[in-house]
Scaffold this motif. Sequence first.
Motif, PDB file in Angstrom:
ATOM      1  N   ARG A   1       0.819  -1.106   0.081  1.00  0.00           N
ATOM      2  CA  ARG A   1      -0.060  -0.157   0.003  1.00  0.00           C
ATOM      3  C   ARG A   1       0.861   1.304   0.094  1.00  0.00           C
ATOM      4  O   ARG A   1       1.851   1.284   0.844  1.00  0.00           O
ATOM      5  N   ARG A   2       0.552   2.248  -0.996  1.00  0.00           N
ATOM      6  CA  ARG A   2       1.564   3.346  -0.976  1.00  0.00           C
ATOM      7  C   ARG A   2       2.971   3.055  -0.975  1.00  0.00           C
ATOM      8  O   ARG A   2       3.443   3.638  -0.274  1.00  0.00           O
TER       9      ARG A   2
ATOM     10  N   LEU B   1       3.297  -4.322   3.058  1.00  0.00           N
ATOM     11  CA  LEU B   1       2.784  -4.590   4.581  1.00  0.00           C
ATOM     12  C   LEU B   1       2.761  -6.067   4.801  1.00  0.00           C
ATOM     13  O   LEU B   1       2.657  -6.606   5.726  1.00  0.00           O
TER      14      LEU B   1
ATOM     15  N   PRO C   1       2.864 -10.509  16.809  1.00  0.00           N
ATOM     16  CA  PRO C   1       2.910  -9.015  17.723  1.00  0.00           C
ATOM     17  C   PRO C   1       1.662  -8.132  16.947  1.00  0.00           C
ATOM     18  O   PRO C   1       1.581  -8.343  15.765  1.00  0.00           O
ATOM     19  N   ASN C   2       1.250  -7.167  17.408  1.00  0.00           N
ATOM     20  CA  ASN C   2       0.500  -5.965  16.803  1.00  0.00           C
ATOM     21  C   ASN C   2       1.094  -5.392  15.651  1.00  0.00           C
ATOM     22  O   ASN C   2       2.353  -5.271  15.849  1.00  0.00           O
ATOM     23  N   GLY C   3       0.551  -5.296  14.483  1.00  0.00           N
ATOM     24  CA  GLY C   3       1.203  -4.734  13.361  1.00  0.00           C
ATOM     25  C   GLY C   3       1.903  -5.573  12.633  1.00  0.00           C
ATOM     26  O   GLY C   3       2.510  -5.363  11.719  1.00  0.00           O
ATOM     27  N   ALA C   4       1.901  -7.085  12.863  1.00  0.00           N
ATOM     28  CA  ALA C   4       2.613  -7.916  12.313  1.00  0.00           C
ATOM     29  C   ALA C   4       2.025  -8.215  10.785  1.00  0.00           C
ATOM     30  O   ALA C   4       2.466  -8.645   9.700  1.00  0.00           O
ATOM     31  N   GLY C   5       0.911  -7.981  10.656  1.00  0.00           N
ATOM     32  CA  GLY C   5      -0.111  -8.046   9.553  1.00  0.00           C
ATOM     33  C   GLY C   5      -0.959  -9.295   9.320  1.00  0.00           C
ATOM     34  O   GLY C   5      -1.338  -9.789   8.236  1.00  0.00           O
ATOM     35  N   LYS C   6      -1.299  -9.677  10.347  1.00  0.00           N
ATOM     36  CA  LYS C   6      -2.279 -10.775  10.625  1.00  0.00           C
ATOM     37  C   LYS C   6      -3.539 -10.423  10.030  1.00  0.00           C
ATOM     38  O   LYS C   6      -4.138 -11.274   9.224  1.00  0.00           O
ATOM     39  N   THR C   7      -4.228  -9.341  10.371  1.00  0.00           N
ATOM     40  CA  THR C   7      -5.741  -8.748   9.881  1.00  0.00           C
ATOM     41  C   THR C   7      -5.274  -8.745   8.125  1.00  0.00           C
ATOM     42  O   THR C   7      -6.157  -9.402   7.359  1.00  0.00           O
ATOM     43  N   THR C   8      -4.268  -8.064   7.988  1.00  0.00           N
ATOM     44  CA  THR C   8      -3.884  -7.965   6.397  1.00  0.00           C
ATOM     45  C   THR C   8      -3.896  -9.481   5.767  1.00  0.00           C
ATOM     46  O   THR C   8      -4.674  -9.639   4.552  1.00  0.00           O
TER      47      THR C   8
ATOM     48  N   GLN D   1     -12.269  -8.479  12.904  1.00  0.00           N
ATOM     49  CA  GLN D   1     -11.567  -7.855  14.520  1.00  0.00           C
ATOM     50  C   GLN D   1     -12.684  -6.982  15.287  1.00  0.00           C
ATOM     51  O   GLN D   1     -12.728  -7.226  16.343  1.00  0.00           O
TER      52      GLN D   1
ATOM     53  N   GLU E   1      -9.260 -12.336  15.804  1.00  0.00           N
ATOM     54  CA  GLU E   1      -9.112 -12.161  17.210  1.00  0.00           C
ATOM     55  C   GLU E   1     -10.670 -12.201  17.935  1.00  0.00           C
ATOM     56  O   GLU E   1     -10.959 -11.308  18.194  1.00  0.00           O
TER      57      GLU E   1
ATOM     58  N   HIS F   1      -4.277 -13.407  20.397  1.00  0.00           N
ATOM     59  CA  HIS F   1      -3.274 -12.903  20.950  1.00  0.00           C
ATOM     60  C   HIS F   1      -3.046 -13.708  22.184  1.00  0.00           C
ATOM     61  O   HIS F   1      -2.139 -13.453  23.071  1.00  0.00           O
TER      62      HIS F   1
HETATM   63  N1  LIG Z   1      -4.413   0.473   3.945  1.00  0.00           N
HETATM   64  C1  LIG Z   1      -3.274   0.608   4.731  1.00  0.00           C
HETATM   65  N2  LIG Z   1      -2.187   1.413   4.119  1.00  0.00           N
HETATM   66  C2  LIG Z   1      -1.275   1.568   4.806  1.00  0.00           C
HETATM   67  N3  LIG Z   1      -0.881   0.881   5.881  1.00  0.00           N
HETATM   68  C3  LIG Z   1      -1.753  -0.017   6.164  1.00  0.00           C
HETATM   69  C4  LIG Z   1      -2.805  -0.149   5.546  1.00  0.00           C
HETATM   70  N4  LIG Z   1      -3.543  -1.386   6.319  1.00  0.00           N
HETATM   71  C5  LIG Z   1      -2.664  -1.738   7.264  1.00  0.00           C
HETATM   72  N5  LIG Z   1      -1.518  -1.072   7.443  1.00  0.00           N
HETATM   73  C6  LIG Z   1      -0.581  -1.239   8.268  1.00  0.00           C
HETATM   74  O1  LIG Z   1      -0.130  -2.697   7.784  1.00  0.00           O
HETATM   75  C7  LIG Z   1       0.360  -3.124   9.162  1.00  0.00           C
HETATM   76  C8  LIG Z   1      -0.300  -4.613   9.515  1.00  0.00           C
HETATM   77  O2  LIG Z   1      -1.533  -4.269   9.750  1.00  0.00           O
HETATM   78  P1  LIG Z   1      -2.470  -5.443  10.439  1.00  0.00           P
HETATM   79  O3  LIG Z   1      -3.969  -4.677  10.783  1.00  0.00           O
HETATM   80  O4  LIG Z   1      -2.548  -6.436   9.210  1.00  0.00           O
HETATM   81  O5  LIG Z   1      -1.750  -5.723  11.555  1.00  0.00           O
HETATM   82  P2  LIG Z   1      -2.476  -6.880  12.718  1.00  0.00           P
HETATM   83  O6  LIG Z   1      -1.322  -8.110  12.721  1.00  0.00           O
HETATM   84  O7  LIG Z   1      -3.619  -7.452  12.308  1.00  0.00           O
HETATM   85  O8  LIG Z   1      -2.152  -6.088  14.224  1.00  0.00           O
HETATM   86  P3  LIG Z   1      -3.295  -6.045  15.311  1.00  0.00           P
HETATM   87  O9  LIG Z   1      -2.456  -7.211  16.154  1.00  0.00           O
HETATM   88  O10 LIG Z   1      -3.016  -4.832  15.905  1.00  0.00           O
HETATM   89  O11 LIG Z   1      -4.360  -6.284  15.011  1.00  0.00           O
HETATM   90  C9  LIG Z   1       0.273  -2.139  10.152  1.00  0.00           C
HETATM   91  O12 LIG Z   1       1.251  -1.536  10.262  1.00  0.00           O
HETATM   92  C10 LIG Z   1      -0.796  -1.316   9.491  1.00  0.00           C
HETATM   93  O13 LIG Z   1      -0.607   0.248  10.118  1.00  0.00           O
END
Ligand SMILES: Nc1ncnc2c1ncn2[C@@H]1O[C@H](COP(=O)(O)OP(=O)(O)OP(=O)(O)O)[C@@H](O)[C@H]1O
Lengths: 237, 234
Positions: free
Chosen positions: A17-18, A22, A41-48, A82, A158, A190
Amino acid sequence: MVGDLMPLDIVGLEVRRRGKRLLGPITHRFGLDGLTMVIGPNGAGKTTFLKALHGIERISAGDLRWATSPEDAKGRQAYVFQTPTMLRRSVRENLAYPLRLNGVRGGDLAKTCEAWAERINLSDALERPAPRLSGGERQKLAIARALISGPDLLFLDEPCANLDGSATADIERMLADALDQGTRIIMTSHDVGQVRRLAHDFLFLHGGQIREAGSSGQLNDPQSIELKSFLKGDILR
Amino acid sequence: MADIWDGMRAAFWLIVQLDADLMEITLRSLHVSLTALLIACLIALPAGTWLAVRRFRFRRAAIATLNAFMGLPPVVVGLIVYLLLSRDGPFGVFGLLFTPTAMIIAQVIIITPLVMSITHQAMRELWSEYHDLLISLNTSRSQRVRTLLWDGRRALLTAALAGFGRAIGEVGAIMIVGGNIDHVTRVLTTAIALETSKGDFALALGLGFVLIGLSLVISFLTHSLSQTERSGRW
Ligand SMILES: Nc1ncnc2c1ncn2[C@@H]1O[C@H](COP(=O)(O)OP(=O)(O)OP(=O)(O)O)[C@@H](O)[C@H]1O
Ligand SMILES: [Mg+2]
């Protein structure tokens, strides 16, 4: 059933993205059955990652290879977000919504909704507006709504965050039932205890990459320092 | 000052006695504005929702155009509709000028952008809430639009009320295309304008009270709707 949907092979999956990467590149095989935990961990990219698998996050590179056609696969999955979205309708209508999309009507519809409401202890709340439910009730409703049309593959992001022990136990029971029915589950958590209780295999994400993956037994013998400290509950950077 | 007090007293009696002229004009006003509202809603509610859900190349331009149309001066709309409907105009053959139909057409043009813009705003909010879920459930585009229309129905009612408020109080356009003909195209606003210029304050004020009453009902309904919306009772 699941046999002609899974296994799912992902090859070189990337989400950018941009100009920022990710996720990925990730290559992995999701096996035929069981429950796969995606941890990290948070921000690892699980949701993505989960969204990309489900097909609601645009993939920048790589391939998803289902055992069936992508269109067929799409219709046989469900996803619990989530933060679950409640339709601005009654509990009954929230349960009914996916069934209506599939053309279920009349007595069957009412009966199925009531049976599921009973399973999640919301029989008395059937006519209440869903957005007014408590966090735990909402989460259970979202899971019931995802399971009600009998998906072969269920994603949960989650599902037990912010829930107390008994609500967590309720949800874990629902997931165990779904597994017994042969539903394939891919979820994130988590809660290290929950990971150990539920996972058949796991996948440890860090910085958008798979750091470690294996069967649940391997959780007792983590290879990477990151997974080791994650399982101990240390803060990861 | 005396004029005004006499006028108010007379207006009061006209209303209490359900004066025939007053009733006729009020009912015609309601007929014209409600018909215009119905048509405008049939266009604007689905179109506004569609605009919120659909991404296409000229979406921004479409929204900007919509907002520009919302600011169209009614008098100019009246003039254009007049030219289109006049004997020499492209739609002259239908003989619609100076009929209630002409007034309805003008009002549809005036309120459709307003209703559509409010709809678009409300639906965009609801869509951002529902987006992921509806995509995940594999809904078709028409299923999405129908879900949004149904779950956003309170916001849509608010949009419709705003449209009605604008229509019922509008005078410039319907004066031009309707001609304010007694027993044919005379409505609340045009009658007030005429009676005032004639110096017959009794009827003008009586009609004015009716108009104010209608506006109060509208704003009251709008208010209580947005209250229920906010407190989350569906
Ligand atoms: N559309 C987007 N544009 C830019 N960055 C994004 C976008 N979507 C997610 N991110 C970034 O991608 C990274 C992974 O996000 P993601 O939501 O997948 O993390 P996560 O593992 O699910 O975290 P959490 O445990 O907090 O839910 C984060 O740093 C987030 O800020
Ligand atoms: Mg997440």
